[in-house]
Each structure stands twice: as structure tokens, then as C-alpha cells.
Scaffold this motif. Structure first.
Motif, PDB file in Angstrom:
ATOM      1  N   GLU A  17      42.492  42.617  35.229  1.00  0.00           N
ATOM      2  CA  GLU A  17      41.147  43.148  35.062  1.00  0.00           C
ATOM      3  C   GLU A  17      40.182  42.219  35.785  1.00  0.00           C
ATOM      4  O   GLU A  17      40.198  41.013  35.583  1.00  0.00           O
ATOM      5  CB  GLU A  17      40.774  43.201  33.582  1.00  0.00           C
ATOM      6  CG  GLU A  17      41.572  44.201  32.791  1.00  0.00           C
ATOM      7  CD  GLU A  17      41.130  44.257  31.342  1.00  0.00           C
ATOM      8  OE1 GLU A  17      39.944  43.947  31.070  1.00  0.00           O
ATOM      9  OE2 GLU A  17      41.964  44.599  30.501  1.00  0.00           O
ATOM     10  N   LEU A  18      39.387  42.780  36.650  1.00  0.00           N
ATOM     11  CA  LEU A  18      38.399  41.993  37.370  1.00  0.00           C
ATOM     12  C   LEU A  18      37.107  41.948  36.579  1.00  0.00           C
ATOM     13  O   LEU A  18      36.628  42.967  36.085  1.00  0.00           O
ATOM     14  CB  LEU A  18      38.145  42.593  38.748  1.00  0.00           C
ATOM     15  CG  LEU A  18      39.336  42.611  39.694  1.00  0.00           C
ATOM     16  CD1 LEU A  18      38.935  43.263  41.003  1.00  0.00           C
ATOM     17  CD2 LEU A  18      39.871  41.224  39.934  1.00  0.00           C
ATOM     18  N   CYS A  19      36.546  40.759  36.489  1.00  0.00           N
ATOM     19  CA  CYS A  19      35.284  40.570  35.784  1.00  0.00           C
ATOM     20  C   CYS A  19      34.221  40.172  36.790  1.00  0.00           C
ATOM     21  O   CYS A  19      34.421  39.243  37.578  1.00  0.00           O
ATOM     22  CB  CYS A  19      35.414  39.479  34.732  1.00  0.00           C
ATOM     23  SG  CYS A  19      36.622  39.871  33.475  1.00  0.00           S
ATOM     24  N   VAL A  20      33.116  40.845  36.753  1.00  0.00           N
ATOM     25  CA  VAL A  20      32.009  40.525  37.648  1.00  0.00           C
ATOM     26  C   VAL A  20      31.128  39.507  36.933  1.00  0.00           C
ATOM     27  O   VAL A  20      30.661  39.747  35.817  1.00  0.00           O
ATOM     28  CB  VAL A  20      31.203  41.793  37.981  1.00  0.00           C
ATOM     29  CG1 VAL A  20      30.021  41.453  38.877  1.00  0.00           C
ATOM     30  CG2 VAL A  20      32.102  42.836  38.622  1.00  0.00           C
ATOM     31  N   PRO A  21      30.916  38.333  37.566  1.00  0.00           N
ATOM     32  CA  PRO A  21      30.090  37.320  36.905  1.00  0.00           C
ATOM     33  C   PRO A  21      28.622  37.731  36.848  1.00  0.00           C
ATOM     34  O   PRO A  21      28.149  38.519  37.666  1.00  0.00           O
ATOM     35  CB  PRO A  21      30.276  36.082  37.788  1.00  0.00           C
ATOM     36  CG  PRO A  21      30.710  36.603  39.104  1.00  0.00           C
ATOM     37  CD  PRO A  21      31.422  37.892  38.848  1.00  0.00           C
ATOM     38  N   ASP A  22      27.947  37.178  35.890  1.00  0.00           N
ATOM     39  CA  ASP A  22      26.516  37.437  35.730  1.00  0.00           C
ATOM     40  C   ASP A  22      25.777  36.833  36.927  1.00  0.00           C
ATOM     41  O   ASP A  22      25.918  35.633  37.207  1.00  0.00           O
ATOM     42  CB  ASP A  22      26.030  36.796  34.435  1.00  0.00           C
ATOM     43  CG  ASP A  22      24.561  37.024  34.181  1.00  0.00           C
ATOM     44  OD1 ASP A  22      23.941  37.837  34.895  1.00  0.00           O
ATOM     45  OD2 ASP A  22      24.036  36.378  33.258  1.00  0.00           O
TER      46      ASP A  22
END
Length: 59
Positions: A17-22
Motif C-alpha cells: 500500500e502506497l502512502c502519500v506523505p502530508d
């Protein structure tokens, strides 16, 4: 997904799962500098240890 075992450890190969940073995230510069300094001290310690032991092989 299939489960596989290697050396009695079971692995379940699921997609990552790819998480997009804030985009507003700010790094704590003081903690970053402390971490960098600690890493440099540890590298220096290892280099000194290798010189004292006269070890030319990587750890």
C-alpha cells in the motif's frame, strides 16, 4: 494470494500500500541533527574498532 514458507517463517505476499506523505510535514531539524551526529559517532567508532583490530573486511 499464496502463502509461502522459508525456514519455517510464513510469508503472505500481498500488494504494498502506497502512502502519500502530508505535503505540509515539517522535519524537526534539531532531532534530525541529533540523529545525524549519533550516526557519525557510530561510524567513527566502527572505523576506529576496525583500525585497532586491523580488520580490512567489511562488517
Amino acid at each position: 494470494m499464496n502463502k509461502n514458507a522459508l525456514n519455517d517463517i510464513t510469508y503472505n505476499f500481498e500488494p504494498l500500500e502506497l502512502c502519500v506523505p502530508d505535503p505540509n510535514y515539517k522535519v524537526d531539524e534539531t532531532e534530525l541533527q541529533k540523529s545525524i551526529q549519533k550516526s557519525l559517532e557510530f561510524i567513527s567508532f566502527i572505523d576506529d574498532y576496525k583500525k585497532k583490530r586491523n580488520v580490512n573486511e567489511p562488517l
